[in-house]
Design an enzyme around this catalytic site. Structure first.
Site, PDB file in Angstrom:
ATOM      1  N   HIS A 159       0.760  -1.173   0.107  1.00  0.00           N
ATOM      2  CA  HIS A 159       0.036   0.136   0.086  1.00  0.00           C
ATOM      3  C   HIS A 159       0.767   1.002   0.057  1.00  0.00           C
ATOM      4  CE1 HIS A 159       1.093   0.022   4.312  1.00  0.00           C
ATOM      5  NE2 HIS A 159       1.023  -1.361   4.314  1.00  0.00           N
ATOM      6  N   GLU A 281       8.243  -7.300   4.808  1.00  0.00           N
ATOM      7  CA  GLU A 281       7.801  -6.065   4.320  1.00  0.00           C
ATOM      8  C   GLU A 281       8.985  -4.986   4.200  1.00  0.00           C
ATOM      9  OE1 GLU A 281       4.500  -4.650   6.748  1.00  0.00           O
ATOM     10  OE2 GLU A 281       4.001  -3.084   5.215  1.00  0.00           O
TER      11      GLU A 281
HETATM   12 MN    MN Z   1       3.364  -3.723   8.070  1.00  0.00          MN
HETATM   13 MN    MN Z   2       2.063  -2.319   5.465  1.00  0.00          MN
END
Ligand code: MN
Ligand code: MN
Length: 296
Positions: A159, A281
Site C-alpha cells: 500500500h 515488508e
Molecule cells: Mn506492516
Molecule cells: Mn503494511
C-alpha cells in the site's frame, strides 16, 4: 516545493532508521518461553526511546495468523518452540510512517516458506522505480513465491503511505492483477509479500485488539465521550485496546462500536485452510531510476 518534499522524505528516513533498529533488537527477544506482550511492549517503548512514535500497535501474528494480532493487556501467551512469527512494526515521525515486517522461524522447519516472501520482496524492490506499474510488482511477487513452491496470499497487499495514513492508495497486490497504477518519483509505499503453504487466502477470525478512528460523532454516554477524546490523540492511526485507560473500557468501547461509522476494528486475519504464513515488508521511496529502502 522541492525543499518541502526533501524535509518530508527525511522524516520517512528517520522513522525507517528507528524502525530497523527496533526490529532487529525485538527479533532477538522472540524466543520460546518469552511472552508476546513483553515483545510488543518492548517494540513500542523502544520506538519512543529512540524518538519515534508507534504508527500502529506492534503486530505479532503466529503460524496461520497473517496479520492484526496484538497481545491484550493481560495476555499470558508465550512463544512456542515451533512458532512461525510475523513481527510487523510501524514507526512514525510527525505522521510520516515507516512500516516493516520480518518472519522469525523458531522451529527451523520453514526456511523455504520464509525465503519465499523475503526473496519476493527483494525481487520486487529490484524493479521499483518511477514509472513502474503495480501490475508488474504483483507479477514479480506472485512468480517468485510460486517458484519457491508456495502460494501468495491474494487478499493481502502492499500500500501507499501518507501522513497519518498507514494504508493510503495505491493498493500493491501480491499477485498479477489486470488493473494497476503507475508509481511516481517520491511516492512512498510499503511492499509486503505474504507466502503460504495453504490455499492463499485470509479470513477474519476472533475478536479485534486493534481499532482506528474513522470519524468522531456525538455520543451520549459520558465514558464513551471520554474515550473518544483519548482516541482522537492517535490522529486516525490504529491503536491497541491495551493502550487505552482500562477503567470501564469495555462499556465505553461497546458504545463507540455501536455508533455507526466511528470505529474500524481489525480482527485477526488467518489463513483460510490454516496454512502457515510468512511475511516480509519494507517501506520504500520511489526514485527516478530505482527505489530507496528506508526500513533496511
Ligand atoms: Mn506492516
Ligand atoms: Mn503494511
Amino acid at each position: 516545493m522541492g525543499e518541502e518534499i526533501e524535509l518530508i522524505l527525511e522524516k520517512y528516513r528517520s522513522a525507517g532508521r528507528i524502525l530497523a533498529e527496533v526490529r532487529k533488537e525485538a527479533s532477538e527477544h522472540i524466543k520460546a518461553g518469552n511472552s508476546l506482550l513483553e515483545v510488543a511492549e518492548f517494540v513500542e517503548s523502544n520506538t519512543r526511546e529512540k524518538g519515534g512514535e508507534p504508527a500502529f500497535p506492534c503486530n505479532i501474528s503466529r503460524n496461520e495468523e497473517a496479520a492484526h494480532a496484538t497481545p491484550s493487556i493481560d495476555d499470558k501467551v508465550v512463544f512456542g518452540k515451533n512458532d512461525l512469527v510475523k513481527l510487523d512494526i510501524g514507526v512514525h515521525i510527525d505522521g510520516y510512517i515507516g512500516d516493516s515486517a520480518v518472519t522469525v522461524d523458531l522451529s527451523g522447519n520453514y526456511d523455504g516458506l520464509v525465503k519465499a516472501s523475503e526473496v519476493a520482496l527483494n525481487e520486487a524492490i529490484k524493479i521499483i522505480r518511477d514509472g513502474v506499474s503495480t501490475i508488474e510488482i504483483g507479477e514479480v511477487i506472485e512468480n517468485t513465491i510460486r517458484a519457491h513452491g508456495y502460494k501468495p496470499v491474494v487478499n493481502l497487499s502492499g500500500h501507499g503511505l501518507s501522513r497519518y495514513n498507514s494504508h493510503a492508495p495505491p493498493t500493491i497486490p501480491n499477485v498479477k492483477y489486470e488493473h494497476g497504477l503507475i508509481l511516481k518519483e517520491n511516492d512512498v509505499v510499503a511492499i509486503e509479500p505474504f507466502a503460504t503453504d495453504g490455499g492463499g487466502k485470509v479470513v477474519e477470525s476472533g475478536n479485534a485488539e486493534i481499532y482506528s478512528l474513522i470519524k468522531p460523532k456525538p455520543v451520549r454516554m459520558r465514558e464513551a465521550k471520554k474515550l473518544l477524546e483519548e482516541i482522537k490523540n492517535y490522529q486516525g492511526l490504529p491503536f491497541a485496546k491495551r493502550w487505552l485507560p482500562q477503567d470501564r473500557l469495555e462499556l465505553a468501547l461497546r458504545a463507540l462500536e455501536n455508533t455507526k461509522g466511528v470505529l474500524r476494528d481489525y480482527p485477526v486475519l488467518r489463513e483460510e485452510e490454516k496454512g502457515m504464513v510468512s511475511q516480509a515488508e519494507h517501506t520504500v521511496i520511489i526514485k527516478r531510476d530505482d527505489c530507496e529502502v528506508v526500513t533496511k
